[in-house]
Scaffold this motif. Sequence first.
Motif, PDB file in Angstrom:
ATOM      1  N   ASP A  66      28.784  25.151 -51.509  1.00 19.50           N
ATOM      2  CA  ASP A  66      29.447  25.599 -50.291  1.00 19.50           C
ATOM      3  C   ASP A  66      29.463  27.122 -50.305  1.00 19.50           C
ATOM      4  O   ASP A  66      30.111  27.731 -51.158  1.00 19.50           O
ATOM      5  CB  ASP A  66      30.867  25.035 -50.224  1.00 19.50           C
ATOM      6  N   ARG A 105      25.868  27.131 -44.419  1.00 19.34           N
ATOM      7  CA  ARG A 105      27.044  27.051 -45.279  1.00 19.34           C
ATOM      8  C   ARG A 105      26.794  26.153 -46.482  1.00 19.34           C
ATOM      9  O   ARG A 105      27.202  26.483 -47.594  1.00 19.34           O
ATOM     10  CB  ARG A 105      28.239  26.529 -44.479  1.00 19.34           C
ATOM     11  N   PHE A 106      26.149  25.010 -46.279  1.00 18.06           N
ATOM     12  CA  PHE A 106      25.965  24.040 -47.354  1.00 18.06           C
ATOM     13  C   PHE A 106      24.508  23.991 -47.811  1.00 18.06           C
ATOM     14  O   PHE A 106      23.580  24.185 -47.021  1.00 18.06           O
ATOM     15  CB  PHE A 106      26.391  22.641 -46.901  1.00 18.06           C
ATOM     16  N   ASP A 130      26.111  22.778 -40.178  1.00 16.56           N
ATOM     17  CA  ASP A 130      27.320  23.000 -40.974  1.00 16.56           C
ATOM     18  C   ASP A 130      28.390  21.955 -40.700  1.00 16.56           C
ATOM     19  O   ASP A 130      29.165  21.597 -41.593  1.00 16.56           O
ATOM     20  CB  ASP A 130      27.893  24.390 -40.696  1.00 16.56           C
ATOM     21  N   TYR A 156      31.588  17.193 -51.369  1.00 16.32           N
ATOM     22  CA  TYR A 156      31.233  18.214 -50.380  1.00 16.32           C
ATOM     23  C   TYR A 156      31.045  17.665 -48.968  1.00 16.32           C
ATOM     24  O   TYR A 156      30.943  18.442 -48.014  1.00 16.32           O
ATOM     25  CB  TYR A 156      29.938  18.923 -50.785  1.00 16.32           C
ATOM     26  N   ARG A 181      35.009  21.477 -51.087  1.00 14.22           N
ATOM     27  CA  ARG A 181      34.767  22.430 -50.004  1.00 14.22           C
ATOM     28  C   ARG A 181      35.723  23.612 -50.167  1.00 14.22           C
ATOM     29  O   ARG A 181      36.885  23.439 -50.526  1.00 14.22           O
ATOM     30  CB  ARG A 181      34.972  21.772 -48.642  1.00 14.22           C
TER      31      ARG A 181
END
Length: 236
Positions: A66, A105-106, A130, A156, A181
């Motif tokens: 993350d 983001r991931f 995201d 996540y 997260r």
Amino acid sequence: MRTTERIEALAQKVEAQLGSEVRRVAALADELAYELEPQALLAVATQLRDAPDLKFEMLMDLAGVDYLEFRKDQWQTESATRTGFSRGRLYQEELVPPAPVGGARFAVAYQLLSITHNERLRLRVRCENDSEPIVDSVVGVWASANWFEREAFDLYGILFRGHPDLRRILTDYGFVGHPFRKDFPLSGNVEVRYDPDKKRVVYQPVSIEPRVLVPKVIREDNRYNPELKDEPVPRP
């Protein structure tokens, strides 16, 4: 062959086989890491496993990442140390790999092992959405990905397209959210306790108040004087 020479030799083999499908990213001197586009994941994974010069037959690990608040300081003060108890940014820039291309983001990182050639390799693929991060499952390429992908999904919230049994593996059956997260509260959202009246375990809102610990601050003190570093400590 020295470590750096061995890594560069492996990099030449990878890039000769995969060409522009992978992009090399920053890593330690004895490590090799590549990033690739999500749509190329299955094809690249299959080539890495099957190409005679590569033969990465084993997926050693798979982890979600993350990048929320990536490279941002937690402590907004000049007097706090940048190491020690701080949970802020890592300041050794050369040791920190960049965020995925496209500002995602991931991402998912894959740690591969070639048993045939005794080599290791890291892959990273970003999740394009995201709000609903998803990449292809590599269970069909490496069977060991099954539980690893379930773990990344559980912690996540990353989805793996084509996974045969994608469900939580570490958290409780009724758990809400994904605890790894960066925006998930450290104390969680709920807690459990035994209710003697109901004679069963009950869920309730967490009673711990979130707080940020005071950072370690170096003050002016003779103990930090480098000239006195090796001097014996006086005893009363």
